[in-house]
Design a protein around this motif. Structure first.
Motif, PDB file in Angstrom:
ATOM      1  N   GLN A  73      30.591 -17.836  39.774  1.00  0.00           N
ATOM      2  CA  GLN A  73      30.453 -18.490  41.152  1.00  0.00           C
ATOM      3  C   GLN A  73      31.252 -18.157  42.282  1.00  0.00           C
ATOM      4  O   GLN A  73      31.442 -17.687  43.545  1.00  0.00           O
ATOM      5  N   LEU A 105      31.638 -15.016  45.427  1.00  0.00           N
ATOM      6  CA  LEU A 105      31.813 -15.087  46.557  1.00  0.00           C
ATOM      7  C   LEU A 105      33.263 -14.449  47.108  1.00  0.00           C
ATOM      8  O   LEU A 105      33.798 -13.858  48.206  1.00  0.00           O
ATOM      9  N   TRP A 134      20.302 -26.227  49.103  1.00  0.00           N
ATOM     10  CA  TRP A 134      20.593 -24.957  50.210  1.00  0.00           C
ATOM     11  C   TRP A 134      20.628 -23.752  49.180  1.00  0.00           C
ATOM     12  O   TRP A 134      20.480 -22.782  49.852  1.00  0.00           O
ATOM     13  N   ARG A 167      27.377 -11.651  59.390  1.00  0.00           N
ATOM     14  CA  ARG A 167      26.729 -12.842  60.090  1.00  0.00           C
ATOM     15  C   ARG A 167      26.134 -13.989  59.166  1.00  0.00           C
ATOM     16  O   ARG A 167      26.489 -13.531  57.762  1.00  0.00           O
ATOM     17  N   GLY A 168      25.765 -15.014  58.976  1.00  0.00           N
ATOM     18  CA  GLY A 168      25.438 -15.887  58.084  1.00  0.00           C
ATOM     19  C   GLY A 168      26.739 -16.460  57.541  1.00  0.00           C
ATOM     20  O   GLY A 168      26.152 -16.509  56.209  1.00  0.00           O
ATOM     21  N   SER A 169      27.562 -16.770  58.308  1.00  0.00           N
ATOM     22  CA  SER A 169      28.564 -17.837  57.369  1.00  0.00           C
ATOM     23  C   SER A 169      29.756 -18.990  58.242  1.00  0.00           C
ATOM     24  O   SER A 169      29.759 -18.861  59.320  1.00  0.00           O
ATOM     25  N   TYR A 173      37.671 -19.120  57.859  1.00  0.00           N
ATOM     26  CA  TYR A 173      37.060 -18.123  57.416  1.00  0.00           C
ATOM     27  C   TYR A 173      36.908 -16.883  57.662  1.00  0.00           C
ATOM     28  O   TYR A 173      36.611 -16.047  57.461  1.00  0.00           O
ATOM     29  N   ALA A 178      25.221 -30.350  53.727  1.00  0.00           N
ATOM     30  CA  ALA A 178      26.544 -30.096  53.427  1.00  0.00           C
ATOM     31  C   ALA A 178      27.411 -30.945  53.864  1.00  0.00           C
ATOM     32  O   ALA A 178      28.451 -31.205  52.902  1.00  0.00           O
ATOM     33  N   ASP A 228      37.010 -25.920  48.569  1.00  0.00           N
ATOM     34  CA  ASP A 228      37.147 -24.427  47.960  1.00  0.00           C
ATOM     35  C   ASP A 228      35.939 -24.243  46.608  1.00  0.00           C
ATOM     36  O   ASP A 228      35.350 -23.813  46.002  1.00  0.00           O
ATOM     37  N   LEU A 244      33.585 -21.518  49.983  1.00  0.00           N
ATOM     38  CA  LEU A 244      34.868 -20.573  49.464  1.00  0.00           C
ATOM     39  C   LEU A 244      33.905 -19.154  50.399  1.00  0.00           C
ATOM     40  O   LEU A 244      32.860 -18.780  50.578  1.00  0.00           O
ATOM     41  N   ALA A 245      34.950 -18.321  51.161  1.00  0.00           N
ATOM     42  CA  ALA A 245      34.714 -17.837  51.552  1.00  0.00           C
ATOM     43  C   ALA A 245      33.898 -17.434  52.421  1.00  0.00           C
ATOM     44  O   ALA A 245      32.887 -16.655  53.024  1.00  0.00           O
ATOM     45  N   GLU A 267      31.012 -19.716  52.751  1.00  0.00           N
ATOM     46  CA  GLU A 267      29.665 -20.077  52.264  1.00  0.00           C
ATOM     47  C   GLU A 267      29.893 -21.196  51.211  1.00  0.00           C
ATOM     48  O   GLU A 267      31.037 -21.498  51.017  1.00  0.00           O
ATOM     49  N   ILE A 268      28.961 -21.146  51.181  1.00  0.00           N
ATOM     50  CA  ILE A 268      28.059 -23.024  50.460  1.00  0.00           C
ATOM     51  C   ILE A 268      28.500 -22.197  48.713  1.00  0.00           C
ATOM     52  O   ILE A 268      27.419 -20.961  47.964  1.00  0.00           O
ATOM     53  N   ARG A 269      29.506 -22.826  48.243  1.00  0.00           N
ATOM     54  CA  ARG A 269      29.459 -22.205  46.391  1.00  0.00           C
ATOM     55  C   ARG A 269      28.967 -23.178  45.592  1.00  0.00           C
ATOM     56  O   ARG A 269      28.028 -22.929  44.532  1.00  0.00           O
ATOM     57  N   GLU A 270      29.042 -24.411  45.831  1.00  0.00           N
ATOM     58  CA  GLU A 270      28.703 -25.636  44.880  1.00  0.00           C
ATOM     59  C   GLU A 270      28.489 -26.796  45.182  1.00  0.00           C
ATOM     60  O   GLU A 270      28.566 -27.364  46.327  1.00  0.00           O
ATOM     61  N   THR A 271      26.727 -27.017  44.788  1.00  0.00           N
ATOM     62  CA  THR A 271      26.180 -28.170  45.683  1.00  0.00           C
ATOM     63  C   THR A 271      25.983 -29.138  44.566  1.00  0.00           C
ATOM     64  O   THR A 271      25.765 -30.913  45.538  1.00  0.00           O
TER      65      THR A 271
END
Lengths: 977, 149
Positions: A166, A170, A256, B6-8, B27, B90, B122, B126-127, B129-133
């Motif tokens: 993950q 990213l 999401w 775009r998009g983050s 970011y 989120a 984190d 991350l970066a 973007e959504i990393r873990e939901t």
């Protein structure tokens, strides 16, 4: 879950934070901080080696101090040392300190690469993640250089833990965004796509973001992601609300991830494979169906998560714009939301409908909601919601509902928030113009705008109404009558006085037959406003008065009296004084004929983009998404307006060729002050010496100089060389010198430089071009010490050029002293596309011997390029639209200069087209787009240049809507490399 | 400042009503002055809105998606085309994790444990973007880290 206690583990830190919180004043806080800094400094400098715990604690305190807004100038080394600790908590603080402070100290990065390398190689997933997060947070080029090659390996390694994958995905995304050139594509790309199948939903969540980013630049390499994304989406959408366990959020499966997958699909056109497409359409229908099901929970989280997916689904449906059934269903769904009790949903529905309004399939369906939207405009509490309602009304407006929408917007304007008034004014003005069936309605609407919101009616708006009235003789009488009536109001806005003054000065004669608006009545009405107006308006009124003297000789005595009054003739304002003096003299000295010529009615304005539309676009930024900006809509509304507007020369509906690129020209910035001025005008009239200093601008120019670069039809024409007929015909001049073509080529991609030089003479050029107009300054330098005599440079139009390009020149002095330089100004207007440049013939006598020289004037068709930015998909769509063989011109040729990407870029930009990044899958290639602006038509141009460094060759392809233009541009450009 | 890509997420801010920053996660590259300006602007834009208003507000060339929890504003700055509701939730997902992790989280937890809040962020973002939901997965990981020395 056990809770974390306050500051556990670091008591000293908690004490320090408490102390800071207890400080009563800023001074006390600073004192406490300085004490702590001194303490930490002494610990770091002390002889005793600090243990890891103390180091961590002090570094953490420093970080806290930094976050309070104080500078930190030490402790970096200690933080770096923490990275090599094998304890997680110490490492974590070290990495955190570096990630937060790195902006202010990029030196740090070099110090930590080694530690990061070790952690990446440690096989300890916790340490690997810390290192990856640090790279992702810093994301600098140095880090990219050090690690971009390692991370893909970690990402696709079979033995990497899920959490590491993950983070790696990213992290790679961040590096790719920062420096795409550092991330090597390779066999790993295929494996990244397959992460969409990963069992771990968290890995998929991270991977989709990475793939979405990568596929934008390399759509073909990642095409396989479409079917994988569709099947993943399909599995999620069709799963029951509890199937996905950890990834179910308030009874919604993986919201999401669904949104991200739907966004990924928006990078591509609809799937070509029928089975994949069928499955996707099924998904989209399922989402729409679920929206109708009763909610599984009353919590707002449930409905938000569900609707997040729904709105993204609708975005995808709009993006495809190919499934009428889905588009109409989407519209109906949004229609339900328009009346929802959640403000968020009403807002989003209005916003989303705005894009639906521009699809031909759903435009009608959107229109059925007009009453709800009008109601929203009137009743919504949140100004941003009202603004979306206004946007939507604007987007759904067409011939059938324009009157209703315009009148609602006008009504709204009376109570509208100050913040959005100007925008509403612009929108009303544009709609009124665009959908005017009869121009009396248009005039009424604009005057209403001034009445209701005069302060927000910008110059562009009232200039525009004057342009339109000037250009349409069927509305001039009505306009004169209406402004006359409007001016009767006891308190009318100054903008009304301006419009009224101008219109009566031009067309007051059309209503002078009515005794109620006889010339003296008109004059005294205007003059009753005079003293309350600003200088600019009074200046305008003075021009109206002098025009009255011409229109209505019976007012002459009265007006001369006004001009003669001390308050005018000795006015402290130079502009007013000057106008009064000049007009008074003009009216007493000039004969009726001369007056009639000088003050004759304004000629029609050359047609170009509506200045208001341009202004709205400036306000909203590019891609504001209003229907009027949308090429497709315009194509369909053109024919609607066709009946209204048979002559293309009067209203700003763009020609179809402009729609090719879907973008209109940007407005010309205010033109540079015209070099010629009223002074010269008077000089000509009085036959005076040319040396008389020029005075202020003529009133007409005052109007135009804001709006228009000088054009031949503008009053400037009065000032220009009155004897173009004296130009020698092409047969009188010699052929261009042999180097003429080579010299011309030097100026294809630049506008300034030395055009020609020999032992006697140097000719320099400075030019600027906007839209279809240009101005060129030629500088003739006498390099000798002897005077040139009979110096006469002239511009000649060979062949048909006369009808394609208008060049106005001014005469220059016939003598050029030794060592002196004279300047010549050329005003250029491109009437239609042309292939050959005009010729410049220079003749003079040097030491008694006649000299003559013919050059090609560096005016080539590309000078009238307007660069156009567009997204990759738009580019390809337009590229495809221009696929007729005669629309394309191609040349393959050898490089004549070293092949340097930066130089090439600069040349292409100089050529005039926009350079589009991220369009060509091959980053070595260049892709550009632009519109050639001519008076008669606009030509959309797309170009692609493919260098082949190995072969030292280029391939250049041009596609335009006009065959000769494609070929000509291709030839011009090919000679540049 | 024009921002590429775009998009983050451009930044995440947690501020209290008085405008004190409780978390700022960037970011994009901003210099320190720019960050301070953004923080003040966001505060000015968000605090004047009432509960009947949307949770979205246009901000320069972007938009802020925000939600208020007691005296704290959680704000995420994203691209104008981004999915409003996805980021709104989120935020909530993040707040629920904080609440679980700090056991009825309050503003002071974020002050005293500021360095742990970064870890939570984190894990989830991350970066940009959504990393873990998955709350379960995030909390499991946080507890594991908590147990490490």
């Amino acid at each position: 879950m056990p809770a974390v206690s306050k500051g556990d583990g670091m008591r000293g830190l908690a004490v320090f934070i408490s102390d800071i919180r207890n400080c009563k004043s800023k001074e006390a806080e600073i004192k406490r901080i300085n004490k702590e800094l001194a303490n930490i400094r002494s610990k770091f400098k002390g002889d005793k080696a600090l243990d890891g715990y103390s180091k961590k604690k002090y570094v953490c305190k420093l970080l806290f101090i930094f976050l309070l807004g104080h500078d930190i100038d030490f402790g970096h080394m200690e933080a770096v040392n923490l990275l090599s600790s094998n304890k997680y908590t110490e490492k974590q603080i070290g990495y955190l300190f570096i990630s937060v402070l790195v902006n202010s100290n990029s030196e740090l990065i070099r110090l930590i690469n080694n530690a990061i390398k070790n952690d990446l190689a440690s096989r300890n997933p916790t340490f690997m993640c810390l290192a990856l997060h640090c790279i992702a947070n810093v994301g600098s080029r140095e880090m990219g250089e050090a690690f971009a090659a390692d991370i893909p390996r970690i990402l696709v390694a079979g033995d990497s833990m899920d959490s590491v994958k993950q983070s790696a995905a990213l992290c790679l995304l961040r590096l790719y965004k920062a420096s795409p050139d550092l991330v090597p594509m390779g066999e790993w790309t295929a494996r990244v796509v397959h992460l969409l199948n990963d069992q771990h939903m968290g890995v998929v969540t991270a991977a989709v973001s990475l793939i979405t980013c990568l596929c934008k630049k390399n759509p073909d390499d990642f095409k396989t992601c479409i079917s994988l994304a569709v099947s993943r989406l399909s599995r999620i959408v069709s799963s029951a609300s509890t199937d996905l366990q950890d990834y179910t959020y308030y009874f919604v499966p993986a919201p999401w991830l669904s949104v991200k997958l739907l966004r990924l699909l928006q990078c591509y056109p609809p799937p070509e494979d029928a089975a994949v497409k069928g499955r996707l359409v099924e998904c989209l229908e399922t989402v729409l169906n679920k929206a109708q099901e009763p909610p599984k929970s009353k919590k707002v989280q449930h409905s938000n998560a569900k609707n997040a997916i729904l709105f993204e689904t609708i975005s995808l449906i709009i993006h495809y714009d190919s499934e009428p059934n889905l588009l109409v269903r989407a519209c109906n769904q949004l229609g339900q939301f328009l009346q929802h009790r959640e403000t968020n949903l009403r807002y989003l529905a209005l916003e989303s409908m705005c894009t639906l309004a521009s699809s031909e399939f759903s435009h009608e369906a959107v229109k059925t909601h007009i009453d709800t939207v009008i109601n929203a405009l009137k009743t919504e509490r949140d100004v941003s919601v009202r603004q979306r309602a206004a946007d939507l009304l604007y987007a759904m407006c067409d011939r059938s509902n324009a009157k209703q929408i315009v009148s609602e917007m006008l009504r709204y304007l009376e109570t509208a928030d100050y913040a959005i008034r100007e925008e509403i004014v612009l929108k009303v003005a544009i709609l009124a113009e665009k959908y005017a069936v009869d121009y009396s309605w248009y005039v009424d609407t604009i005057l209403n705008l001034i009445r209701i919101a005069g302060d927000y009616v910008s110059e562009e708006v009232w200039y525009r109404v004057l342009q339109i009235v000037t250009n349409r003789d069927d509305v001039q009488g009505y306009a004169a009558k209406t402004v006359f009536e409007a001016l009767q109001a006891p308190a009318c806005h100054e903008n009304m006085v301006k419009v009224g003054g101008y219109i009566l000065g031009e067309f007051g004669n059309l209503i002078a037959g009515d005794p109620r608006s006889s010339p003296p009545v008109q004059f005294s009405l205007l003059h009753s406003k005079f003293h309350l107006c600003s200088v600019a308006t009074r200046a305008l009124l003075l021009s109206t008065y002098i025009k009255f003297i011409n229109l209505f000789p019976e007012t002459k005595a009265t007006i001369q009296g006004v001009l003669r009054a001390g308050s005018q003739l000795r006015n402290a304002d130079v502009e007013l004084q000057q106008r009064a003096v000049e007009y008074l003299t003009l009216s007493s000295v000039a004969s009726t004929d001369v007056l009639a010529t000088v003050l004759e009615e304004m000629p029609p304005f050359p047609e170009r983009e509506s200045s208001i539309l341009a202004k709205l676009k400036r306000k909203k930024g590019p891609g504001a998404g209003s229907a009027l900006d949308d090429g497709r809509r315009d194509a369909s509304s053109n024919d609607i307006n066709g009946g209204v507007e048979p002559t293309p020369s009067t209203v700003s509906t763009p020609s179809p060729s402009a729609d090719l690129l879907g973008l209109r020209a940007a407005p010309p910035p205010a033109a540079p002050p015209a070099p010629a001025s009223a002074g010269n005008l008077l000089v000509d009239v009085f036959d005076g010496p040319a040396a008389q200093p020029s005075l202020g601008a003529t009133p007409e120019e005052a109007f135009l100089s804001e709006l228009e670069p000088p054009a031949p039809e503008s009053p400037m024409a009065l000032l220009a060389d009155p004897a173009p007929a004296a130009d020698p015909g092409p047969e009188d001049i010699g052929p261009p010198i042999p180097e003429a073509d080579e010299l011309l080529n030097k100026f294809v991609c630049k506008n300034n430089g030395v055009l020609f030089e020999n032992q006697l003479l140097q000719i320099g050029v400075k030019s600027e071009f906007r839209q279809n107009l240009g101005r060129m300054y030629l500088f003739y330098g006498n390099k000798t010490s002897v005077q040139f005599q009979n110096f006469s440079p002239t511009v000649v139009h060979p062949g048909d050029l006369q009808t394609q390009l208008a060049v106005q020149t001014k005469r220059v002095a016939a003598q050029v002293d030794g060592g002196a330089q004279v300047q010549q100004v050329l005003n250029i207007e491109c009437l239609r596309d042309f292939l050959t440049p005009p010729l410049l013939s220079v003749r003079f006598r040097y030491g008694g011997a006649p000299q003559s020289l013919t050059l090609k004037l560096p005016v080539t068709i590309n000078k009238f390029f307007q660069p156009t930015e567009m997204a990759a998909q738009d580019f390809f769509q337009r590229w495809k639209q221009l696929s007729l063989p005669q629309q394309e011109a191609q040349k393959i040729f050898k490089a004549n200069h070293p092949m340097d990407a930066e130089v090439t870029k600069a040349k292409l930009l100089g050529f005039g087209s926009a350079l589009l990044d991220n369009v060509d899958p091959n980053p070595e290639n260049f892709v550009g787009a632009g519109i050639i602006q001519t008076k008669a038509l606009q030509v959309g141009c797309l170009l692609r240049l493919e260098p082949n460094a190995q072969a030292q060759m280029y391939r250049l392809t041009l596609r335009t809507s006009k065959e000769p233009v494609s070929r000509h541009l291709c030839e011009l450009l090919a000679q540049q490399f | 400042k024009k921002l590429a890509g775009r998009g983050s997420i451009r930044f995440i801010l947690i501020q209290n009503r008085a405008g004190k920053t409780r978390l700022a996660k960037w970011y994009m590259q901003f210099d320190d002055d720019e960050k301070q300006k953004l923080i003040e602007e966001v505060h000015a834009v968000v605090t004047v809105r009432d509960a009947k208003h949307t949770n979205f507000v246009e901000f320069r060339n972007f938009k802020i998606i925000y939600r208020r929890y007691a005296g704290l504003y959680f704000c995420i700055c994203v691209d104008v085309n981004d999915n409003n509701l996805a980021y709104l939730e989120a935020i909530h997902n993040f707040v629920e994790v904080l609440n679980e992790y700090f056991h009825n989280v309050c503003e002071l937890d974020l002050v005293f444990n500021f360095y742990k809040v970064y870890t939570v962020v984190d894990e989830m973002f991350l970066a940009g973007e959504i990393r873990e939901t998955s709350q379960t997965k995030v909390l499991k990981q946080l507890l594991m880290l908590q147990s490490l020395e």
